[in-house]
Design a protein around this motif. Sequence first.
Motif, PDB file in Angstrom:
ATOM      1  N   SER A 159       0.839  -1.192   0.000  1.00 36.11           N
ATOM      2  CA  SER A 159       0.000   0.000   0.000  1.00 36.11           C
ATOM      3  C   SER A 159       0.874   1.243   0.000  1.00 36.11           C
ATOM      4  O   SER A 159       2.040   1.198  -0.398  1.00 36.11           O
ATOM      5  CB  SER A 159      -0.922  -0.029   1.228  1.00 36.11           C
TER       6      SER A 159
ATOM      7  N   HIS B  38      -0.155  -4.614   3.659  1.00 37.29           N
ATOM      8  CA  HIS B  38      -0.574  -3.324   4.205  1.00 37.29           C
ATOM      9  C   HIS B  38      -0.452  -3.396   5.719  1.00 37.29           C
ATOM     10  O   HIS B  38      -0.987  -4.319   6.359  1.00 37.29           O
ATOM     11  CB  HIS B  38      -2.010  -2.952   3.848  1.00 37.29           C
TER      12      HIS B  38
ATOM     13  N   HIS C 114      -8.082   0.327   3.844  1.00 36.81           N
ATOM     14  CA  HIS C 114      -6.841   0.355   3.068  1.00 36.81           C
ATOM     15  C   HIS C 114      -6.390  -1.056   2.707  1.00 36.81           C
ATOM     16  O   HIS C 114      -5.899  -1.299   1.599  1.00 36.81           O
ATOM     17  CB  HIS C 114      -5.743   1.072   3.856  1.00 36.81           C
TER      18      HIS C 114
END
Length: 289
Positions: A60, A108, A137
């Motif tokens: 990410s 992430h 996310h």
Amino acid sequence: MNICKFLICFFIGSFSLVFSQHKEIDVYLIGGQSNATGQGYMVNIPSDFSINTEVLLLHSHLMKGEKPYTWTPLHQASESPDRFGVELSMGTKLQEFFPDSKIALIKHAYSGSNLFEDWNPGKNKQDTIAYGIQFKHFVRTVDKGLEDLRAQGYSPKIKAMVWQQGEGDAREDSGIENSKNYGKNLRHFIKRVRKQFGAKKMQFVYGYVIPVNQKVYAGRDEVRSGQRYVDQDSGKSLSLKNAFVVPTDDLPLRADEPNSPYPNDKIHFNTFGVLELGNRFAEKIKEHR
């Protein structure tokens, strides 16, 4: 060429094209907080350690100065280019264990994040209003990674997720109830991740947190008990199939790092601790493959 030969060649060619466009690739997810982002230092990696760049990595927005959501050969993916997480040793070891498999890691993580709020996965896939910011996310990162793999002609299969987290739920200012609920929340999180990505048999491997008891982490024992109870072999009501906790209390910390900028840090694993944690994650995955 007669019609029969033409049809045979056409079907063989079509089959080969379809097969080549659907190469299997084993996907492993990485999540958590600061010990998952990784606090190992590239400069202190032993000279005999070699990163297997045949392994693919997508992360990410966690590393400054690097484009997120992009597939690259395996490299460090922490908060800054001078640091790394379990991705290096875990990815390299998994490729060693499964030499005939194509390996891809999706990561992430976010320092300081907790499970009860930041990683809240909601009641189900439709309960997006309840998603915590880090779970949002995480879902975006995994979805993008899988989508891009398919676009490249791969057929991705999520094999396992590794998770290093819990300090945020053990902190005194998080409230003792959140510490006590860690096991229940972790169990729900695992089940939700499996359903979110259609990976019913996905292994979930995680490490114990906070090896050294400290006042600020008043809920340490409750969080660690929850971690222990979720393990499939705990014999407790929270135990979940294909969930495995690995020992971490013997791993060296940043306080022990050569020339450490954080000589009092007894929370984060150092270079050698991070490398060993990645190895242990890979070994546990192999053990229960």
